[in-house]
Design an enzyme around this catalytic site. Structure first.
Site, PDB file in Angstrom:
ATOM      1  N   GLU A 249      -3.166  -2.863  -2.401  1.00 11.41           N
ATOM      2  CA  GLU A 249      -4.276  -2.237  -1.679  1.00 11.41           C
ATOM      3  C   GLU A 249      -4.518  -0.791  -2.113  1.00 11.41           C
ATOM      4  O   GLU A 249      -3.648   0.060  -1.984  1.00 11.41           O
ATOM      5  CB  GLU A 249      -3.955  -2.267  -0.170  1.00 11.41           C
ATOM      6  CG  GLU A 249      -4.983  -1.581   0.701  1.00 11.41           C
ATOM      7  CD  GLU A 249      -4.569  -1.522   2.181  1.00 11.41           C
ATOM      8  OE1 GLU A 249      -3.386  -1.749   2.493  1.00 11.41           O
ATOM      9  OE2 GLU A 249      -5.450  -1.239   3.017  1.00 11.41           O
TER      10      GLU A 249
ATOM     11  N   ASP B 186      -6.698  -4.580  10.255  1.00 11.76           N
ATOM     12  CA  ASP B 186      -5.993  -3.308  10.084  1.00 11.76           C
ATOM     13  C   ASP B 186      -6.718  -2.182  10.816  1.00 11.76           C
ATOM     14  O   ASP B 186      -7.342  -1.337  10.198  1.00 11.76           O
ATOM     15  CB  ASP B 186      -5.848  -2.982   8.585  1.00 11.76           C
ATOM     16  CG  ASP B 186      -5.011  -1.729   8.360  1.00 11.76           C
ATOM     17  OD1 ASP B 186      -4.352  -1.272   9.307  1.00 11.76           O
ATOM     18  OD2 ASP B 186      -5.024  -1.194   7.227  1.00 11.76           O
TER      19      ASP B 186
ATOM     20  N   TRP C 147       0.863  -1.192   0.000  1.00 11.82           N
ATOM     21  CA  TRP C 147       0.000   0.000   0.000  1.00 11.82           C
ATOM     22  C   TRP C 147       0.886   1.223   0.000  1.00 11.82           C
ATOM     23  O   TRP C 147       1.810   1.326   0.806  1.00 11.82           O
ATOM     24  CB  TRP C 147      -0.921   0.042   1.230  1.00 11.82           C
ATOM     25  CG  TRP C 147      -1.539   1.395   1.362  1.00 11.82           C
ATOM     26  CD1 TRP C 147      -2.513   1.933   0.560  1.00 11.82           C
ATOM     27  CD2 TRP C 147      -1.170   2.429   2.283  1.00 11.82           C
ATOM     28  NE1 TRP C 147      -2.776   3.225   0.941  1.00 11.82           N
ATOM     29  CE2 TRP C 147      -1.965   3.558   2.001  1.00 11.82           C
ATOM     30  CE3 TRP C 147      -0.239   2.510   3.317  1.00 11.82           C
ATOM     31  CZ2 TRP C 147      -1.869   4.749   2.711  1.00 11.82           C
ATOM     32  CZ3 TRP C 147      -0.135   3.702   4.039  1.00 11.82           C
ATOM     33  CH2 TRP C 147      -0.950   4.808   3.736  1.00 11.82           C
TER      34      TRP C 147
ATOM     35  N   ASP D 225      -9.903   3.746  11.138  1.00 19.63           N
ATOM     36  CA  ASP D 225      -9.282   2.536  11.680  1.00 19.63           C
ATOM     37  C   ASP D 225      -9.631   2.267  13.142  1.00 19.63           C
ATOM     38  O   ASP D 225      -8.769   1.887  13.946  1.00 19.63           O
ATOM     39  CB  ASP D 225      -7.753   2.563  11.467  1.00 19.63           C
ATOM     40  CG  ASP D 225      -7.387   2.455   9.990  1.00 19.63           C
ATOM     41  OD1 ASP D 225      -7.741   1.438   9.378  1.00 19.63           O
ATOM     42  OD2 ASP D 225      -6.798   3.397   9.438  1.00 19.63           O
TER      43      ASP D 225
ATOM     44  N   ASP E  55      -9.651  -3.267   2.009  1.00 19.29           N
ATOM     45  CA  ASP E  55      -9.641  -2.681   3.357  1.00 19.29           C
ATOM     46  C   ASP E  55     -11.023  -2.068   3.554  1.00 19.29           C
ATOM     47  O   ASP E  55     -11.463  -1.233   2.751  1.00 19.29           O
ATOM     48  CB  ASP E  55      -8.524  -1.629   3.444  1.00 19.29           C
ATOM     49  CG  ASP E  55      -8.416  -1.004   4.832  1.00 19.29           C
ATOM     50  OD1 ASP E  55      -9.451  -0.559   5.362  1.00 19.29           O
ATOM     51  OD2 ASP E  55      -7.301  -0.937   5.383  1.00 19.29           O
TER      52      ASP E  55
ATOM     53  N   LYS F 217      -7.170   2.782  -2.074  1.00 17.98           N
ATOM     54  CA  LYS F 217      -8.046   3.465  -1.110  1.00 17.98           C
ATOM     55  C   LYS F 217      -8.661   4.693  -1.744  1.00 17.98           C
ATOM     56  O   LYS F 217      -8.341   5.047  -2.874  1.00 17.98           O
ATOM     57  CB  LYS F 217      -7.316   3.768   0.195  1.00 17.98           C
ATOM     58  CG  LYS F 217      -6.323   4.904   0.191  1.00 17.98           C
ATOM     59  CD  LYS F 217      -5.557   4.964   1.518  1.00 17.98           C
ATOM     60  CE  LYS F 217      -6.251   5.743   2.607  1.00 17.98           C
ATOM     61  NZ  LYS F 217      -5.440   5.857   3.832  1.00 17.98           N
TER      62      LYS F 217
ATOM     63  N   ASP G  61     -11.626   6.986   7.125  1.00 18.03           N
ATOM     64  CA  ASP G  61     -10.824   5.773   7.290  1.00 18.03           C
ATOM     65  C   ASP G  61     -10.115   5.829   8.650  1.00 18.03           C
ATOM     66  O   ASP G  61      -8.896   5.871   8.731  1.00 18.03           O
ATOM     67  CB  ASP G  61      -9.803   5.721   6.135  1.00 18.03           C
ATOM     68  CG  ASP G  61      -8.939   4.480   6.182  1.00 18.03           C
ATOM     69  OD1 ASP G  61      -9.377   3.473   6.749  1.00 18.03           O
ATOM     70  OD2 ASP G  61      -7.815   4.536   5.659  1.00 18.03           O
TER      71      ASP G  61
ATOM     72  N   HIS H 124     -11.681   1.709   3.098  1.00 20.80           N
ATOM     73  CA  HIS H 124     -11.140   2.390   1.928  1.00 20.80           C
ATOM     74  C   HIS H 124     -12.125   2.666   0.814  1.00 20.80           C
ATOM     75  O   HIS H 124     -11.752   2.761  -0.352  1.00 20.80           O
ATOM     76  CB  HIS H 124      -9.951   1.593   1.385  1.00 20.80           C
ATOM     77  CG  HIS H 124      -8.751   1.704   2.266  1.00 20.80           C
ATOM     78  ND1 HIS H 124      -7.488   1.340   1.875  1.00 20.80           N
ATOM     79  CD2 HIS H 124      -8.621   2.175   3.530  1.00 20.80           C
ATOM     80  CE1 HIS H 124      -6.639   1.563   2.863  1.00 20.80           C
ATOM     81  NE2 HIS H 124      -7.318   2.058   3.877  1.00 20.80           N
TER      82      HIS H 124
ATOM     83  N   HIS I 271      -8.393  -6.314   4.835  1.00 25.10           N
ATOM     84  CA  HIS I 271      -7.925  -5.498   5.941  1.00 25.10           C
ATOM     85  C   HIS I 271      -9.190  -5.116   6.690  1.00 25.10           C
ATOM     86  O   HIS I 271      -9.894  -4.183   6.317  1.00 25.10           O
ATOM     87  CB  HIS I 271      -7.194  -4.249   5.450  1.00 25.10           C
ATOM     88  CG  HIS I 271      -5.736  -4.445   5.262  1.00 25.10           C
ATOM     89  ND1 HIS I 271      -4.837  -3.436   5.069  1.00 25.10           N
ATOM     90  CD2 HIS I 271      -5.001  -5.598   5.279  1.00 25.10           C
ATOM     91  CE1 HIS I 271      -3.614  -3.930   4.969  1.00 25.10           C
ATOM     92  NE2 HIS I 271      -3.690  -5.245   5.083  1.00 25.10           N
TER      93      HIS I 271
END
Ligand code: RNT
Ligand code: ZN
Length: 417
Positions: free
Chosen positions: A225, A325, A186, A295, A258, A227, A293, A261, A285
């Protein structure tokens, strides 16, 4: 919780599921074979162990300063083992390049070699853990806005060299463990504001990837990956979802999905059946975006459930790698690992317990209300009794009993840091 209660509840759940054609004993076996790839970076807010480490950059951010973050490799290893002891099943560990064992030396990203990961390889062997890997293009003086797509040849070559070396390391890990190491790529590349050079950057990224992937590496697998955007790079992302989907389909790479994303109303779960006819494998992810995003720690929410259900419904269990993730620095980080990992497992368990064949039969016969009725009923089926049994079988705390364990570790270990 009394073992006897868990057994009793399981026996009842087993009967209930058997009535809709689901064998819970078999599902427990399938769940045993479900391995998460636990991300090392929840333990220290994505800081890593570079001697020369600077501030976090590259479009990602960890917020919160809860005490007790791992400050070095030994603390991180101890924390990961603690978390693993509270999560049923066997799970992989996913390392970023910045988590190498640099022994107090400045090792720039274009100088890293497998020797910086030898102690990880040994640790993994001792602890019966398989490793996965990631190149790290963020938080570095050369990160800027563009890395692999930078028109400056010097910077581009620097990151190409870094990523090639990471593939060598991943391959060595794969060889040592006798199981392919999954390496995720990524890069944050993008533009803060309007730009007329989208095509230029994307062509450069493609060229860089072609060069990086030139070398055959039989014991590692590449995943890529995309996003939507990164912080400070809001207007344009070079490695968008479309870009990497096309690349993965054409050049036979694993596509990483992910869950943070995509656009807020876009469903990551819906990507699964859309891309599986064209890409061999997927990497997840699993995260939780809150407004962006962010997380946050994964929980059993609808988007996560839908993602795992779509994998099972597509019959793609063996084509997906299950990375996590999230990185929340505002709460106990061991707690974050345990909650997020268990939530992902519970979603997988519920996906496995769904009476797909029966529902599909109704759907194909045009009996829509029966489909809806069964889907609704699933929400209140006693899956929790099956999960408790899974924890019991794996010798880890059942239900919220893990809280006491984390509290103890906090008092004795992390609060003293
Ligand atoms: C960033 C990506 C990437 C990172 C980790 C640290 O938006 O999700 O996967 O979170 O590699
Ligand atoms: Zn990610």
């Amino acid at each position: 919780m009394k073992e006897e209660w868990i057994q009793k509840a399981y026996e009842i759940a087993k009967e209930r599921y058997a009535a809709i054609g689901i064998d819970t004993d078999q599902v427990l076996e399938q769940l045993q074979d479900f391995h998460l790839s636990m991300h090392c970076w929840q333990a220290d807010d994505v800081k890593g162990f570079e001697v020369q480490a600077g501030a976090m950059s590259g479009g990602i951010q960890s917020t919160g300063d809860f005490p007790g973050a791992a400050r070095n490799i030994d603390e991180l290893r101890a924390d990961v083992l603690k978390a693993k002891s509270l999560i049923p099943g066997d799970h992989r560990l996913n390392l970023h390049e910045i988590y190498g064992d640099f022994q107090g030396k400045v090792v720039d990203r274009d100088e890293v070699t497998v020797e910086h990961f030898q102690s990880w390889i040994d640790w993994a062997k001792e602890n019966h853990t398989l490793l996965d890997f990631n190149s790290s293009s963020f938080s570095h003086p050369k990160s800027g806005s563009l890395s692999l797509s930078n028109p400056d040849e010097g910077i581009r070559k620097f990151w190409i060299e870094h990523t090639k070396r990471c593939r060598d390391i991943a391959n060595a890990m794969g060889e040592a463990q006798g199981d392919p190491c999954i390496m995720n790529l990524w890069v944050h590349d993008g533009c803060k504001d309007v730009s007329v050079n989208h095509a230029l950057y994307r062509n450069l990224l493609k060229q860089s990837l072609d060069e990086i992937f030139e070398k055959e590496q039989p014991m590692m697998k590449d995943c890529i990956e995309g996003k939507v955007f990164g912080i400070g790079l809001e207007s344009f992302t070079v490695g968008s979802h479309d870009f990497y989907t096309a690349y993965a389909a054409k050049y036979d790479k694993i596509l990483t999905i992910d869950t943070g994303h995509y656009h807020p109303t876009e469903s990551p779960a819906d990507k699964v059946s859309a891309v599986l006819p064209f890409v061999k494998e997927l990497m997840l992810h699993v995260s939780r975006p809150v407004r962006w995003d962010s997380d946050h720690v994964t929980i059993m929410d609808d988007p996560t459930q839908e993602l795992f259900s779509e994998i099972v419904r597509a019959g793609a269990l063996d084509r997906v790698h299950y990375g996590l993730d999230f990185f929340d620095g505002s709460i106990n980080r061991i707690g974050a690992y345990v909650i997020g990992s268990r939530a992902a497992q519970k979603c997988m368990l519920r996906a496995l317990l769904e009476p797909r064949e029966l529902i599909s039969k109704y759907e194909l016969a045009g009996e829509g209300y029966k489909v809806l009725a069964l889907m609704e009923e699933q929400k209140a089926m006693p899956w929790q009794a099956v999960y408790d049994m899974f924890c019991l079988k794996n010798n880890v705390p059942v239900g919220d009993a893990f809280i006491a364990e984390i509290e103890k570790y906090e008092t004795e270990v992390t609060s003293k840091r």
